[in-house]
Design an enzyme around this catalytic site. Sequence first.
Site, PDB file in Angstrom:
ATOM      1  CB  VAL A  59      -0.924  -0.002   1.206  1.00  0.00           C
ATOM      2  CG1 VAL A  59      -2.140  -0.982   0.814  1.00  0.00           C
ATOM      3  CG2 VAL A  59      -0.421  -0.026   2.518  1.00  0.00           C
ATOM      4  CB  SER A 139      -3.544   4.888  16.772  1.00  0.00           C
ATOM      5  OG  SER A 139      -3.335   4.542  18.104  1.00  0.00           O
ATOM      6  CE1 TYR A 153       1.076   2.217  14.476  1.00  0.00           C
ATOM      7  CE2 TYR A 153       0.501   3.631  16.311  1.00  0.00           C
ATOM      8  CZ  TYR A 153       0.481   2.802  15.682  1.00  0.00           C
ATOM      9  OH  TYR A 153      -1.034   1.830  15.659  1.00  0.00           O
ATOM     10  CE  LYS A 157      -1.514   3.934  12.789  1.00  0.00           C
ATOM     11  NZ  LYS A 157      -2.317   3.416  11.654  1.00  0.00           N
TER      12      LYS A 157
HETATM   13  P1  NAD Z   1      -1.247  -6.494  12.218  1.00  0.00           P
HETATM   14  O1  NAD Z   1       0.416  -6.282  12.149  1.00  0.00           O
HETATM   15  O2  NAD Z   1      -1.895  -7.551  12.972  1.00  0.00           O
HETATM   16  O3  NAD Z   1      -1.721  -6.471  10.626  1.00  0.00           O
HETATM   17  C1  NAD Z   1      -1.238  -5.670   9.710  1.00  0.00           C
HETATM   18  C2  NAD Z   1      -1.206  -6.172   8.484  1.00  0.00           C
HETATM   19  O4  NAD Z   1      -0.961  -5.187   7.395  1.00  0.00           O
HETATM   20  C3  NAD Z   1      -0.517  -7.493   8.034  1.00  0.00           C
HETATM   21  O5  NAD Z   1      -1.114  -8.574   7.707  1.00  0.00           O
HETATM   22  C4  NAD Z   1       0.637  -6.918   7.433  1.00  0.00           C
HETATM   23  O6  NAD Z   1       1.155  -7.989   6.435  1.00  0.00           O
HETATM   24  C5  NAD Z   1      -0.342  -5.657   6.467  1.00  0.00           C
HETATM   25  N1  NAD Z   1       1.096  -4.886   5.777  1.00  0.00           N
HETATM   26  C6  NAD Z   1       1.694  -4.415   6.408  1.00  0.00           C
HETATM   27  N2  NAD Z   1       2.504  -3.475   5.593  1.00  0.00           N
HETATM   28  C7  NAD Z   1       1.629  -3.596   4.589  1.00  0.00           C
HETATM   29  C8  NAD Z   1       1.949  -3.011   3.293  1.00  0.00           C
HETATM   30  N3  NAD Z   1       2.996  -2.232   2.849  1.00  0.00           N
HETATM   31  N4  NAD Z   1       1.029  -3.321   2.213  1.00  0.00           N
HETATM   32  C9  NAD Z   1       0.085  -4.137   2.715  1.00  0.00           C
HETATM   33  N5  NAD Z   1      -0.146  -4.730   3.733  1.00  0.00           N
HETATM   34  C10 NAD Z   1       0.784  -4.475   4.692  1.00  0.00           C
HETATM   35  O7  NAD Z   1      -1.596  -5.074  12.860  1.00  0.00           O
HETATM   36  P2  NAD Z   1      -2.911  -4.728  13.615  1.00  0.00           P
HETATM   37  O8  NAD Z   1      -2.622  -4.684  14.879  1.00  0.00           O
HETATM   38  O9  NAD Z   1      -4.325  -5.426  13.077  1.00  0.00           O
HETATM   39  O10 NAD Z   1      -3.180  -3.233  13.046  1.00  0.00           O
HETATM   40  C11 NAD Z   1      -3.828  -2.783  11.987  1.00  0.00           C
HETATM   41  C12 NAD Z   1      -4.016  -1.303  12.031  1.00  0.00           C
HETATM   42  O11 NAD Z   1      -4.514  -0.752  13.152  1.00  0.00           O
HETATM   43  C13 NAD Z   1      -2.685  -0.480  11.910  1.00  0.00           C
HETATM   44  O12 NAD Z   1      -2.920   0.690  11.041  1.00  0.00           O
HETATM   45  C14 NAD Z   1      -2.414  -0.243  13.250  1.00  0.00           C
HETATM   46  O13 NAD Z   1      -1.473   0.969  13.231  1.00  0.00           O
HETATM   47  C15 NAD Z   1      -3.876   0.036  13.709  1.00  0.00           C
HETATM   48  N6  NAD Z   1      -3.782   0.161  15.203  1.00  0.00           N
HETATM   49  C16 NAD Z   1      -3.390  -0.967  15.943  1.00  0.00           C
HETATM   50  C17 NAD Z   1      -3.526  -0.985  17.323  1.00  0.00           C
HETATM   51  C18 NAD Z   1      -3.010  -2.440  18.103  1.00  0.00           C
HETATM   52  O14 NAD Z   1      -3.291  -2.154  19.244  1.00  0.00           O
HETATM   53  N7  NAD Z   1      -2.993  -3.502  17.552  1.00  0.00           N
HETATM   54  C19 NAD Z   1      -3.977   0.041  17.982  1.00  0.00           C
HETATM   55  C20 NAD Z   1      -4.386   1.236  17.287  1.00  0.00           C
HETATM   56  C21 NAD Z   1      -4.410   1.238  15.925  1.00  0.00           C
END
Ligand code: NAD
Length: 254
Positions: A59, A139, A153, A157
Amino acid sequence: MERLQDRVAVITGAGSGIGLATARRFAAEGAFVVCVDISDKAGKAVAEEVGGEFVACDVSDEEQVKALFDGVVERHGRLDIAFNNAGISPPDDDSILVTGIDAWERVLKVNTTSVFFCCKYAIPHMQRQGKGSIINTASFVALLGAATSQIAYTASKGGVLAMTRELGVQFAREGIRINALCPGPVATPLLMELFAKDPERAARRLVHVPMGRFAEPAEIAAAVAFLASDDASFMTASQFVVDGGITGAYVTPL
Ligand code: NAD
């Protein structure tokens, strides 16, 4: 009631965590889900599970993102929902005092520039339809400062949040709703593994959560499904906070 019946939904980062839970939820609500991930294995597995389609895409690459959205509309005739969710949180992103330009640029590119590309290439299709819902994953750290810093990060966000607000306002009268999702900490396998190894690190965070626990990915997916659906028809340019009470708290229960 299947709120997303026959809608075509793109989910980036569908292979894991919040994206995976949302792919399951969208499919359960009747959507056809285009599961996008940089990881072939994870993306293919979820697409197969939910009866959707896998598209490999980095992406942070403009050409790939353009091809993704144009391809979806060519194959399926429409684009109703874009959940721009893929993101990274690498260990070399830390305090500003030790974080290098490499980590800064990588995180901004994957977390913020990707949302710029996804919106840029999804919106024209939605303009033609006169309807669409975009949800960008920000986030809670876009709203609150942390002494346990991951500076790139957090900045990335904040960028997603401000960009989403502006796009929501710009396209509001064209039937396109664009909202930012602000999840609190989610109990993804990676995070749980990290915290199991380092209970002090977990405790340092849990004390700030009024509910006393991290979110389950399915709880975040439920919020995304709401924003994607017509139940949220009067919501746009919003920051939708799903954080167990963190941003509302001063003193938390013992
Ligand atoms: P995760 O790491 O479990 O999943 C992220 C997915 O994105 C993975 O499958 C990965 O392969 C894919 N990915 C990474 N880089 C990519 C790229 N360049 N192109 C396409 N795909 C790509 O993450 P998550 O915890 O489910 O987080 C998802 C979103 O939520 C993120 O934007 C993260 O910043 C945000 N977020 C997460 C949390 C948390 O606590 N987990 C809290 C707030 C926000």
